[in-house]
Design a protein around this motif. Structure first.
Motif: not given
Length: 284
Positions: A65, A190, A198, A202-203, A220, A225, A229
């Motif tokens: 991320s 998202f 959202r 994410q899941e 992001t 988030e 992730l």
């Protein structure tokens, strides 16, 4: 360095450091080396430094991320990795070779879905496979399986305007996965969705990326988030964008909703917010 990799490397006899170094290097899929990006401002006629000396090594199958405020250069970095832009300085290597243009081994999911409005979900997902010359029956089967994977079975014949934002983004993810890329690049995918959708997506992307074993680079500005992730959160500074910190995420996969209440998760999100809040309040 990934904690597991560090542990494994420490167990290698000291008589073979060169072998250990080669083994570690072989796992690196994306090697970002001192990348800078400078734009010429059309309004002020002054150079704008978007990225400055960004270096990062990403292993095959790792979920990264890129976290930071608007304007920190994270989308610019993703665009250079995709091959849409070139770096002003430094270079990015994929499996040891410089990235100079878009490539089928890397696909991008954008915030605005980028679906073809005149095509059905099935046709959108098949698009990349058709462009590669894959036979109709084969590409149709692959598309149907991916549509099931993103939980859109029964919507194959729907057009984008007939679906919600979350459904359109699921279709965009299926289309990105269809050509079987090595690397999935996601640019705030998202960001335009409501909070509940959202969280659900994410899941979904956590599940799909784990099952597919893809390398994912996810841009992001959402702290929870990013942490939920990623295997590693790369925190970028306000312009000019630099890597200011990296956070290894020890949460096991598959990621589940319950992990959001894990003490480590709650504490890490809070600490990142306290660190980044002053900079974000400046409106950088």
């Amino acid at each position: 360095m990934n904690a597991n990799l560090a542990l494994a490397t420490s167990a290698i006899p000291t008589a073979a450091p060169a072998l250990a170094a080669r083994a570690a290097a072989a796992e690196v899929q994306i090697d970002i080396r001192n990348v800078g990006k400078v734009y010429d401002s059309k309004t002020t006629h002054q150079a704008v430094i978007a990225l400055d000396g960004v270096s990062l090594r990403i292993k095959k199958g790792e979920f990264i991320s890129l976290l930071g405020p608007s304007g920190c250069g994270k989308s610019t970095l993703l665009s250079i990795i995709a091959g849409f832009q070139s770096a002003s300085s430094g270079q990015i290597l994929q499996n040891g070779r410089p990235i100079s243009k878009p490539d089928a081994s890397r696909t991008v999911v954008f915030q605005d879905y980028a679906l073809f409005g005149w095509m059905t979900v099935q046709q959108n997902v098949e698009f990349g496979l058709k462009a590669k010359g894959m036979p109709k029956a084969q590409r149709a089967e692959i598309a149907r399986e991916l549509i099931k994977t993103v939980h859109l079975a029964g919507f194959e014949d729907k057009y984008p305007h007939q679906m919600s934002g979350g459904m359109k983004q699921r279709a965009a993810i299926a289309r990105a996965l269809a050509p079987d890329p090595d690397i999935l690049l996601m640019d705030e995918p998202f960001g335009a969705l409501d909070a509940q959708t959202r969280v659900l997506l994410q899941e979904e992307i956590a599940r799909i990326s784990t099952e597919a074993g893809k390398t994912v680079i996810f841009v992001t500005h959402g702290i929870d988030e990013a942490v939920f992730l990623a295997d590693r959160v790369v925190v970028m500074s306000p312009r000019p964008g630099r890597v200011r910190d990296e956070v290894l995420v020890p949460l096991p996969r598959p990621r589940t909703a319950e992990m959001r209440s894990d003490p480590w998760f709650v504490s890490t999100v809070k600490d990142l917010w306290e660190t980044l809040k002053p900079e974000w309040q400046k409106g950088e």
